[in-house]
Enzyme design. Structure first.
Site, PDB file in Angstrom:
ATOM      1  N   HIS A 207      19.659  11.078  -0.018  1.00  0.00           N
ATOM      2  CA  HIS A 207      19.415   9.289  -0.147  1.00  0.00           C
ATOM      3  C   HIS A 207      20.001   8.972  -1.676  1.00  0.00           C
ATOM      4  O   HIS A 207      19.363   9.048  -2.697  1.00  0.00           O
ATOM      5  CB  HIS A 207      18.126   9.161  -0.013  1.00  0.00           C
ATOM      6  CG  HIS A 207      17.465   7.466  -0.167  1.00  0.00           C
ATOM      7  ND1 HIS A 207      17.565   6.705   1.113  1.00  0.00           N
ATOM      8  CD2 HIS A 207      17.619   6.726  -1.181  1.00  0.00           C
ATOM      9  CE1 HIS A 207      17.152   5.534   0.560  1.00  0.00           C
ATOM     10  NE2 HIS A 207      17.497   5.353  -0.561  1.00  0.00           N
ATOM     11  N   CYS A 240      16.426  -1.116  -5.829  1.00  0.00           N
ATOM     12  CA  CYS A 240      15.090  -0.826  -5.462  1.00  0.00           C
ATOM     13  C   CYS A 240      14.380  -1.849  -6.378  1.00  0.00           C
ATOM     14  O   CYS A 240      14.384  -1.699  -7.630  1.00  0.00           O
ATOM     15  CB  CYS A 240      14.625   0.463  -5.813  1.00  0.00           C
ATOM     16  SG  CYS A 240      12.496   0.677  -5.498  1.00  0.00           S
TER      17      CYS A 240
HETATM   18  P1  HMG Z   1      -2.716  -2.134  -3.143  1.00  0.00           P
HETATM   19  O1  HMG Z   1      -2.488  -3.428  -3.798  1.00  0.00           O
HETATM   20  O2  HMG Z   1      -3.279  -0.831  -3.779  1.00  0.00           O
HETATM   21  O3  HMG Z   1      -3.218  -2.062  -1.874  1.00  0.00           O
HETATM   22  O4  HMG Z   1      -0.979  -1.994  -2.893  1.00  0.00           O
HETATM   23  P2  HMG Z   1      -4.159  -3.004  -1.011  1.00  0.00           P
HETATM   24  O5  HMG Z   1      -4.809  -2.033  -0.034  1.00  0.00           O
HETATM   25  O6  HMG Z   1      -5.249  -3.403  -2.010  1.00  0.00           O
HETATM   26  O7  HMG Z   1      -3.451  -4.071  -0.466  1.00  0.00           O
HETATM   27  C1  HMG Z   1      -2.936  -5.176  -1.353  1.00  0.00           C
HETATM   28  C2  HMG Z   1      -2.417  -6.314  -0.367  1.00  0.00           C
HETATM   29  O8  HMG Z   1      -1.468  -5.772   0.418  1.00  0.00           O
HETATM   30  C3  HMG Z   1      -3.519  -6.977   0.740  1.00  0.00           C
HETATM   31  O9  HMG Z   1      -3.055  -8.271   0.819  1.00  0.00           O
HETATM   32  C4  HMG Z   1      -3.458  -6.030   1.811  1.00  0.00           C
HETATM   33  O10 HMG Z   1      -3.437  -6.607   2.874  1.00  0.00           O
HETATM   34  C5  HMG Z   1      -1.686  -5.945   1.769  1.00  0.00           C
HETATM   35  P3  HMG Z   1      -3.953  -9.298   0.122  1.00  0.00           P
HETATM   36  O11 HMG Z   1      -5.503  -9.016   0.579  1.00  0.00           O
HETATM   37  O12 HMG Z   1      -3.795  -9.303  -1.351  1.00  0.00           O
HETATM   38  O13 HMG Z   1      -3.334 -10.609   0.986  1.00  0.00           O
HETATM   39  N1  HMG Z   1      -1.388  -4.725   2.604  1.00  0.00           N
HETATM   40  C6  HMG Z   1      -0.277  -4.644   3.315  1.00  0.00           C
HETATM   41  N2  HMG Z   1       0.519  -5.747   3.986  1.00  0.00           N
HETATM   42  C7  HMG Z   1       1.316  -5.599   5.003  1.00  0.00           C
HETATM   43  N3  HMG Z   1       1.494  -4.118   5.369  1.00  0.00           N
HETATM   44  C8  HMG Z   1       0.821  -2.979   4.769  1.00  0.00           C
HETATM   45  C9  HMG Z   1      -0.260  -3.500   3.773  1.00  0.00           C
HETATM   46  N4  HMG Z   1      -0.771  -2.681   2.893  1.00  0.00           N
HETATM   47  C10 HMG Z   1      -1.611  -3.363   2.175  1.00  0.00           C
HETATM   48  N5  HMG Z   1       0.968  -1.650   5.098  1.00  0.00           N
HETATM   49  C11 HMG Z   1       0.682  -1.011  -1.396  1.00  0.00           C
HETATM   50  C12 HMG Z   1      -0.554  -0.712  -2.128  1.00  0.00           C
HETATM   51  C13 HMG Z   1       1.243   0.327  -1.076  1.00  0.00           C
HETATM   52  C14 HMG Z   1       0.321  -2.004  -0.147  1.00  0.00           C
HETATM   53  C15 HMG Z   1       1.877  -1.929  -2.155  1.00  0.00           C
HETATM   54  O14 HMG Z   1       1.677  -1.317  -3.381  1.00  0.00           O
HETATM   55  C16 HMG Z   1       2.972  -2.075  -1.536  1.00  0.00           C
HETATM   56  O15 HMG Z   1       3.234  -2.684  -0.667  1.00  0.00           O
HETATM   57  N6  HMG Z   1       4.157  -1.789  -2.593  1.00  0.00           N
HETATM   58  C17 HMG Z   1       5.539  -2.001  -1.714  1.00  0.00           C
HETATM   59  C18 HMG Z   1       6.418  -0.486  -1.807  1.00  0.00           C
HETATM   60  C19 HMG Z   1       7.812  -0.910  -1.482  1.00  0.00           C
HETATM   61  O16 HMG Z   1       8.195  -1.364  -0.569  1.00  0.00           O
HETATM   62  N7  HMG Z   1       8.492  -0.401  -2.288  1.00  0.00           N
HETATM   63  C20 HMG Z   1       9.991  -0.304  -1.891  1.00  0.00           C
HETATM   64  C21 HMG Z   1      10.228   0.633  -0.850  1.00  0.00           C
HETATM   65  S1  HMG Z   1      10.161   2.170  -1.655  1.00  0.00           S
HETATM   66  C22 HMG Z   1      12.181   2.517  -2.256  1.00  0.00           C
HETATM   67  O17 HMG Z   1      12.940   1.717  -2.119  1.00  0.00           O
HETATM   68  C23 HMG Z   1      12.555   3.733  -2.509  1.00  0.00           C
HETATM   69  C24 HMG Z   1      13.240   4.554  -1.251  1.00  0.00           C
HETATM   70  O18 HMG Z   1      14.455   3.498  -0.878  1.00  0.00           O
HETATM   71  C25 HMG Z   1      13.853   5.963  -1.717  1.00  0.00           C
HETATM   72  C26 HMG Z   1      14.480   6.044  -2.963  1.00  0.00           C
HETATM   73  O19 HMG Z   1      15.568   4.955  -3.136  1.00  0.00           O
HETATM   74  O20 HMG Z   1      14.246   6.551  -3.908  1.00  0.00           O
HETATM   75  C27 HMG Z   1      12.465   4.739  -0.353  1.00  0.00           C
HETATM   76 MG    MG Z   2      16.284   3.750  -1.792  1.00  0.00          MG
END
Ligand code: HMG
Ligand code: MG
Length: 303
Positions: A207, A240
Site C-alpha cells: 500500500h 491521509c
Molecule cells: P475515540 O474518541 O477514542 O472513540 O476515537 P470513542 O469511542 O470515544 O468515540 C468518539 C466518537 O466517535 C463518538 O461520537 C462515537 O460514537 C464515534 P460522539 O459521542 O463524540 O458524537 N464513533 C464512531 N462513529 C462511527 N463509526 C465508528 C465509531 N466509533 C466511534 N466506528 C476512533 C476512536 C477510532 C473512533 C477515532 O479516532 C476515529 O474514527 N479515527 C479516524 C481514523 C481514520 O479513519 N483514519 C484514516 C484512515 S487510516 C489511513 O488512511 C491509513 C491507511 O490508508 C494505510 C496507510 O496509508 O498507511 C489505512
Molecule cells: Mg493509505
C-alpha cells in the site's frame, strides 16, 4: 527475474482517496465512481469507512453510498472499521470484507485512532472474531511501514511484529502502508524480507503512497519477492488526514500500465479505468494525478 503471473489490485480511491478531500463529495458521485471502477474490472474496491464523522467527515456517507450501490457481481466491497461499532455498521451495510487498521508508530496510532498499538490490537480481536463468524474477510493494515510523519524512521522489525500480530488474530491479508510515501526500493525490499519472516508472503499487500515518486519502483522491487497484492487509487487520489504532506496512493492507472507491460494479469481494462479517473478528477476540479492517464488522454484528444 520472476514475477507473479497475476496481481490482485485493491482499489482504495473511494476510501483512501476521497477521505482526504476538503470539499464534500456527493453520495451520487461516490456511487457513480464505484460503478465505473467495477466496470473497469476492479474486483476489490474499498468503498468507505465506518469511523468517527468528527475525525473524517468525508466518510460519513459510507452507509448511504453502500445502500445506493446496485449489485456489482464479482466485486468485493470493503470498508475500514476501527472498533466493534464500526463492524456492526459494516455488517448492516452488507459488505463482504472489512479492514482493521493499526500502525507501526506509536505516535501515529495515537493521532489516528486515539490509542496505543497494543490497545488497537486488543480492540481488533473481537472485531476480527465477529467478522469471521459472520463469514466476511478481514484485512489488517499497518501504517507508517517505511517512515512516520511524527517519529521518522521505523525499524522493519517493528512493522514485522505488528504484521505478525494481525495475522495471528486472523487477518486474511496484511496491507503494508507507506503512509507518507517516503520509502525507496531497496528499503521496501528489506521491509518485505523482514515481514515475510513473521507472516506468510502470500498474505502481504503493498500500500504505497507516491509522495516522493517512488511507489512504482517500490512495487516493482517487491513483486520480485513474490508479493502479488497491490493497493492503488484511481487518478492517484488521496493522502491521509493524519499524515500531513502525504500525497495520494500510487495511481491505479500507472500500476495497471506497468503490469500490462510486464505481462502480469490484473483483469483491469485500462481505457475504462482512465474514464473513471477522468470522471472523478473533473468532479474534484483537477486533472488526474497519473502520468499514464495524462498521456493517454492527450493521445485520445489527438486522435
Ligand atoms: P475515540 O474518541 O477514542 O472513540 O476515537 P470513542 O469511542 O470515544 O468515540 C468518539 C466518537 O466517535 C463518538 O461520537 C462515537 O460514537 C464515534 P460522539 O459521542 O463524540 O458524537 N464513533 C464512531 N462513529 C462511527 N463509526 C465508528 C465509531 N466509533 C466511534 N466506528 C476512533 C476512536 C477510532 C473512533 C477515532 O479516532 C476515529 O474514527 N479515527 C479516524 C481514523 C481514520 O479513519 N483514519 C484514516 C484512515 S487510516 C489511513 O488512511 C491509513 C491507511 O490508508 C494505510 C496507510 O496509508 O498507511 C489505512
Ligand atoms: Mg493509505
Amino acid at each position: 527475474m520472476s514475477f507473479p503471473r497475476r496481481v490482485r489490485i485493491v482499489e482504495v480511491g473511494p476510501r483512501d482517496g476521497l477521505q482526504n478531500e476538503a470539499a464534500t463529495v456527493s453520495v451520487e458521485t461516490k456511487v457513480a465512481l464505484i460503478e465505473m471502477l467495477a466496470k473497469a474490472g476492479l474486483a476489490n474496491i474499498e468503498a468507505g469507512s465506518f469511523v468517527s464523522a468528527k475525525c473524517v467527515p468525508q466518510m460519513a456517507s459510507t452507509a448511504e453510498v453502500l445502500a445506493k450501490l446496485p449489485s456489482l457481481p464479482g466485486v468485493r466491497l470493503s470498508v475500514l472499521v476501527p472498533n466493534l461499532h464500526g463492524l456492526e455498521l459494516a455488517l448492516a451495510s452488507g459488505v463482504t470484507e472489512i479492514a482493521v487498521f493499526a500502525a507501526a508508530s506509536e505516535t501515529f496510532s495515537q493521532n489516528n485512532i486515539n490509542c496505543s498499538i497494543a490497545e488497537s490490537l486488543e480492540r481488533f480481536v473481537p472485531v476480527v472474531e465477529k467478522a469471521k463468524q459472520a463469514g466476511i474477510t478481514v484485512r489488517g493494515y499497518v501504517s507508517c511501514v517505511l517512515g512516520c510523519p511524527y517519529e521518522g524512521e521505523i525499524a522493519p522489525t517493528k512493522v514485522a511484529a505488528v504484521a505478525r500480530d494481525l495475522a495471528a488474530i486472523g487477518c486474511n491479508e496484511i496491507s503494508l502502508g507507506d503512509t507518507i510515501g517516503v520509502g525507496t526500493p531497496l528499503q521496501a525490499r528489506k521491509l518485505i524480507e523482514a515481514v515475510a519472516r513473521e507472516a506468510p508472503i502470500d498474505r502481504l499487500a503493498l500500500h504505497f503512497h507516491d509522495t516522493y515518486g517512488q511507489a512504482l519502483a517500490n512495487i516493482f522491487a517487491c513483486l520480485e519477492l513474490g508479493v502479488s497484492s497491490i493497493d492503488s487509487s484511481v487518478a492517484g487520489l488521496g493522502g491521509c488526514p493524519y499524515a500531513p504532506g502525504a500525497s495520494g496512493n500510487v495511481a491505479t492507472e500507472d500500476v495497471v500500465y506497468m503490469l500490462n507491460g510486464m505481462g502480469v494479469e490484473t483483469g483491469v481494462d485500462l481505457a475504462v479505468l482512465i474514464d473513471a479517473g477522468d470522471f472523478i478528477s473533473r468532479r474534484l476540479g483537477r486533472t488526474p494525478d497519473s502520468r499514464v492517464s495524462r498521456a493517454m488522454m492527450a493521445q485520445r484528444k489527438k486522435a
